[in-house]
Design a protein around this motif. Structure first.
Motif, PDB file in Angstrom:
ATOM      1  N   ASN A 122      38.559  18.019 -30.036  1.00 38.79           N
ATOM      2  CA  ASN A 122      37.988  18.763 -31.159  1.00 38.79           C
ATOM      3  C   ASN A 122      37.832  20.235 -30.795  1.00 38.79           C
ATOM      4  OD1 ASN A 122      37.696  16.603 -32.866  1.00 38.79           O
ATOM      5  ND2 ASN A 122      35.463  16.607 -32.885  1.00 38.79           N
ATOM      6  N   TYR A 123      38.069  21.088 -31.772  1.00 39.25           N
ATOM      7  CA  TYR A 123      37.817  22.515 -31.634  1.00 39.25           C
ATOM      8  C   TYR A 123      36.574  22.859 -32.456  1.00 39.25           C
ATOM      9  CZ  TYR A 123      42.427  23.218 -29.552  1.00 39.25           C
ATOM     10  OH  TYR A 123      43.519  23.174 -28.720  1.00 39.25           O
ATOM     11  N   THR A 124      35.637  23.559 -31.839  1.00 41.13           N
ATOM     12  CA  THR A 124      34.419  23.930 -32.535  1.00 41.13           C
ATOM     13  C   THR A 124      34.682  25.144 -33.416  1.00 41.13           C
ATOM     14  OG1 THR A 124      33.169  23.162 -30.618  1.00 41.13           O
ATOM     15  CG2 THR A 124      31.967  24.453 -32.268  1.00 41.13           C
ATOM     16  N   HIS A 125      34.311  25.016 -34.688  1.00 43.05           N
ATOM     17  CA  HIS A 125      34.460  26.102 -35.654  1.00 43.05           C
ATOM     18  C   HIS A 125      33.062  26.595 -36.043  1.00 43.05           C
ATOM     19  CE1 HIS A 125      38.060  23.610 -36.042  1.00 43.05           C
ATOM     20  NE2 HIS A 125      38.638  24.457 -36.882  1.00 43.05           N
ATOM     21  N   LEU A 126      32.854  27.886 -35.996  1.00 43.35           N
ATOM     22  CA  LEU A 126      31.649  28.486 -36.569  1.00 43.35           C
ATOM     23  C   LEU A 126      32.131  29.577 -37.519  1.00 43.35           C
ATOM     24  CD1 LEU A 126      28.654  28.876 -36.955  1.00 43.35           C
ATOM     25  CD2 LEU A 126      28.591  30.219 -34.837  1.00 43.35           C
ATOM     26  N   VAL A 128      31.871  32.034 -41.088  1.00 42.63           N
ATOM     27  CA  VAL A 128      31.014  32.804 -41.984  1.00 42.63           C
ATOM     28  C   VAL A 128      31.919  33.528 -42.976  1.00 42.63           C
ATOM     29  CG1 VAL A 128      29.255  33.141 -40.195  1.00 42.63           C
ATOM     30  CG2 VAL A 128      31.040  34.870 -40.504  1.00 42.63           C
ATOM     31  N   PRO A 129      31.373  33.989 -44.100  1.00 43.40           N
ATOM     32  CA  PRO A 129      32.196  34.786 -45.017  1.00 43.40           C
ATOM     33  C   PRO A 129      32.665  36.077 -44.340  1.00 43.40           C
ATOM     34  CG  PRO A 129      30.212  34.004 -46.119  1.00 43.40           C
ATOM     35  CD  PRO A 129      30.037  33.710 -44.658  1.00 43.40           C
ATOM     36  N   ALA A 130      33.919  36.407 -44.514  1.00 41.73           N
ATOM     37  CA  ALA A 130      34.464  37.612 -43.880  1.00 41.73           C
ATOM     38  C   ALA A 130      33.755  38.870 -44.363  1.00 41.73           C
ATOM     39  CB  ALA A 130      35.966  37.706 -44.162  1.00 41.73           C
ATOM     40  N   ALA A 131      33.232  38.841 -45.577  1.00 43.10           N
ATOM     41  CA  ALA A 131      32.558  40.016 -46.133  1.00 43.10           C
ATOM     42  C   ALA A 131      31.111  40.140 -45.665  1.00 43.10           C
ATOM     43  CB  ALA A 131      32.603  39.969 -47.658  1.00 43.10           C
ATOM     44  N   GLY A 132      30.601  39.122 -44.971  1.00 43.53           N
ATOM     45  CA  GLY A 132      29.214  39.142 -44.529  1.00 43.53           C
ATOM     46  C   GLY A 132      29.028  39.936 -43.253  1.00 43.53           C
ATOM     47  N   PRO A 133      27.759  40.096 -42.816  1.00 44.19           N
ATOM     48  CA  PRO A 133      27.481  40.933 -41.653  1.00 44.19           C
ATOM     49  C   PRO A 133      27.624  40.235 -40.307  1.00 44.19           C
ATOM     50  CG  PRO A 133      25.435  40.188 -42.634  1.00 44.19           C
ATOM     51  CD  PRO A 133      26.530  39.680 -43.514  1.00 44.19           C
ATOM     52  N   ALA A 134      27.640  38.895 -40.287  1.00 46.68           N
ATOM     53  CA  ALA A 134      27.591  38.166 -39.011  1.00 46.68           C
ATOM     54  C   ALA A 134      28.902  38.287 -38.247  1.00 46.68           C
ATOM     55  CB  ALA A 134      27.271  36.698 -39.253  1.00 46.68           C
ATOM     56  N   ARG A 135      28.800  38.737 -36.990  1.00 50.75           N
ATOM     57  CA  ARG A 135      29.970  38.847 -36.115  1.00 50.75           C
ATOM     58  C   ARG A 135      29.759  38.125 -34.784  1.00 50.75           C
ATOM     59  NH1 ARG A 135      33.838  42.262 -37.893  1.00 50.75           N
ATOM     60  NH2 ARG A 135      33.307  43.466 -39.745  1.00 50.75           N
ATOM     61  N   SER A 136      28.571  37.574 -34.587  1.00 49.91           N
ATOM     62  CA  SER A 136      28.275  36.817 -33.367  1.00 49.91           C
ATOM     63  C   SER A 136      27.231  35.782 -33.701  1.00 49.91           C
ATOM     64  CB  SER A 136      27.755  37.734 -32.261  1.00 49.91           C
ATOM     65  OG  SER A 136      26.458  38.213 -32.592  1.00 49.91           O
ATOM     66  N   VAL A 137      27.042  34.812 -32.801  1.00 50.76           N
ATOM     67  CA  VAL A 137      26.025  33.787 -33.012  1.00 50.76           C
ATOM     68  C   VAL A 137      24.647  34.431 -33.136  1.00 50.76           C
ATOM     69  CG1 VAL A 137      25.000  31.677 -32.102  1.00 50.76           C
ATOM     70  CG2 VAL A 137      27.422  32.136 -31.713  1.00 50.76           C
ATOM     71  N   ALA A 138      24.379  35.452 -32.355  1.00 50.16           N
ATOM     72  CA  ALA A 138      23.069  36.104 -32.383  1.00 50.16           C
ATOM     73  C   ALA A 138      22.739  36.661 -33.760  1.00 50.16           C
ATOM     74  CB  ALA A 138      23.025  37.223 -31.348  1.00 50.16           C
ATOM     75  N   ASP A 139      23.754  37.003 -34.555  1.00 49.71           N
ATOM     76  CA  ASP A 139      23.532  37.556 -35.884  1.00 49.71           C
ATOM     77  C   ASP A 139      23.027  36.518 -36.880  1.00 49.71           C
ATOM     78  OD1 ASP A 139      24.381  40.067 -35.052  1.00 49.71           O
ATOM     79  OD2 ASP A 139      26.463  39.690 -35.618  1.00 49.71           O
ATOM     80  N   LEU A 216      37.394  34.101 -44.625  1.00 50.62           N
ATOM     81  CA  LEU A 216      36.460  33.643 -43.598  1.00 50.62           C
ATOM     82  C   LEU A 216      36.597  34.452 -42.315  1.00 50.62           C
ATOM     83  CD1 LEU A 216      37.015  29.784 -43.991  1.00 50.62           C
ATOM     84  CD2 LEU A 216      35.109  31.127 -44.929  1.00 50.62           C
ATOM     85  N   ARG A 217      35.503  34.484 -41.573  1.00 49.82           N
ATOM     86  CA  ARG A 217      35.501  34.997 -40.212  1.00 49.82           C
ATOM     87  C   ARG A 217      35.042  33.856 -39.304  1.00 49.82           C
ATOM     88  NH1 ARG A 217      32.000  39.163 -40.620  1.00 49.82           N
ATOM     89  NH2 ARG A 217      33.719  40.603 -41.014  1.00 49.82           N
ATOM     90  N   PHE A 218      35.745  33.666 -38.182  1.00 49.81           N
ATOM     91  CA  PHE A 218      35.369  32.637 -37.211  1.00 49.81           C
ATOM     92  C   PHE A 218      34.733  33.325 -36.016  1.00 49.81           C
ATOM     93  CE2 PHE A 218      38.284  30.652 -40.003  1.00 49.81           C
ATOM     94  CZ  PHE A 218      37.975  29.298 -40.007  1.00 49.81           C
ATOM     95  N   LEU A 219      33.501  32.952 -35.715  1.00 55.48           N
ATOM     96  CA  LEU A 219      32.756  33.629 -34.660  1.00 55.48           C
ATOM     97  C   LEU A 219      33.148  33.091 -33.289  1.00 55.48           C
ATOM     98  CD1 LEU A 219      29.181  33.838 -36.238  1.00 55.48           C
ATOM     99  CD2 LEU A 219      31.153  35.351 -36.534  1.00 55.48           C
ATOM    100  N   PRO A 220      33.304  33.939 -32.288  1.00 53.28           N
ATOM    101  CA  PRO A 220      33.686  33.481 -30.942  1.00 53.28           C
ATOM    102  C   PRO A 220      32.550  32.710 -30.274  1.00 53.28           C
ATOM    103  CG  PRO A 220      33.207  35.831 -30.938  1.00 53.28           C
ATOM    104  CD  PRO A 220      33.177  35.406 -32.373  1.00 53.28           C
TER     105      PRO A 220
END
Length: 322
Positions: A122-126, A128-139, A216-220
């Motif tokens: 399995n590959y873990t996917h996280l 978020v909407p690409a237009a949103g502000p989140a770029r990391s898990v901390a966000d 979508l944006r996929f967070l590292p």
């Protein structure tokens, strides 16, 4: 050398005469056909699709075995059913399976779990909407997110990743919501959650469909692999979501987790060997119904970590590979 590896090698090192005797019961027997109940996952999910495909392959094989897929909430639920004896076989993510084998949370004691095979990763996917502000898990601090259905392996992994990121306590913990994949996609589309955790093959069709409607944006996540391995063992590895999947313009590092086909310790040797024969005979097409890009790799099948191999599995691998 770990005790799990030592035990596995002892099983694999059984004499060829004993192996032949163990597998001889797979054919030419009289009496009732063995019937094994397989805990899969929710309707429409990859575990459920794989379980139904495996049951059909067994039925078409002409052998003396019946597999009955049972819809469930997935990994943790499956392991609890194995423990209580309401099913004979189960699919599970490796981390949850090791928790059960070791008697580690969320399990109060060791469960009678053995492995037949590691079937795929399995590959873990996280996402978020690409237009949103989140770029990391901390966000995601303080934000609502879909963290997997209750009783699923996704829920376990999401909680561990959020813990490693410091988002399960403190002044602004993430707002974890127990949602399955379909519900998670709908919630992200509607804006009632800001992020979705998922663990599955690449691409996962439901997420491909979502990406066509919502950029979508996929967070590292690969930066958390070391912390997870240090705390929970080597079931977690750094892997990559490839460019092109879901419209990604470049690769995204994430966490990989194996999936195991499991059996109760008291499942007989002969039907376990017969099931593996069908699994590997049909390995090139069995996983097509799960998701594209997933392959069963025989050379990794015995890599089941702290979960001991079932004696029938050890007999099968010894008979095939020597």
């Amino acid at each position: 050398m770990t005790s799990a590896v030592t035990g596995r090698r002892r099983l694999m090192g059984a004499g060829l005469g004993a192996v032949a005797a163990a597998l001889a019961g797979c054919s030419g027997r009289s009496g009732p056909v063995p019937r094994l109940r397989l805990a899969t996952g929710p309707q429409g999910g990859p575990y459920n699709a794989f379980g139904r495909a495996l049951a059909r392959a067994v039925a078409e094989s002409g052998g003396r075995l019946e597999v009955v897929p049972v819809a469930t909430a997935a990994s943790v639920d499956n392991l609890r059913r194995l423990d209580e004896g309401s099913v004979d076989l189960a699919l599970s993510m490796a981390d949850a399976a090791e928790d059960a084998a070791l008697g580690r949370e969320p399990f109060a004691r060791r469960a009678p779990v053995t492995a037949l095979a590691r079937v795929y990763v399995n590959y873990t996917h996280l996402l978020v909407p690409a237009a949103g502000p989140a770029r990391s898990v901390a966000d995601l601090a303080g934000r609502p997110l879909a963290a997997g259905a209750a009783g699923s392996g996704v829920q376990v992994l999401a909680g561990r990743l959020l813990g490693a990121a410091g988002l399960t306590g403190g002044p602004a913990p993430a707002d974890e919501r127990q949602l399955g994949l379909a519900e998670s996609a709908a919630a992200l589309r509607a804006g009632t959650v800001d992020a979705v955790f998922w663990s599955g093959g690449v691409p996962t069709p439901a997420l491909t469909d979502l990406a066509r409607e919502l950029p979508l944006r996929f967070l590292p996540l690969d930066g958390y692999a070391g912390a997870l391995r240090e705390r929970y063992g080597p079931v977690y590895t750094a892997v990559t979501l490839p460019a092109g999947a879901y419209g990604l313009t470049g690769p995204v590092g994430t966490i990989g987790v194996g999936n195991y086909l499991l059996a109760r310790e008291d499942v007989a040797v002969s039907p376990a060997g017969e099931l593996l024969r069908v699994l590997f005979d049909r390995r090139r097409d069995l996983l097509r119904e799960v998701t594209a890009g997933v392959r069963l790799e025989p050379r990794f099948a015995i890599s089941t970590g702290a979960v001991p191999l079932h004696p029938g599995a050890a007999a099968y691998y010894r008979s095939v590979y020597g």
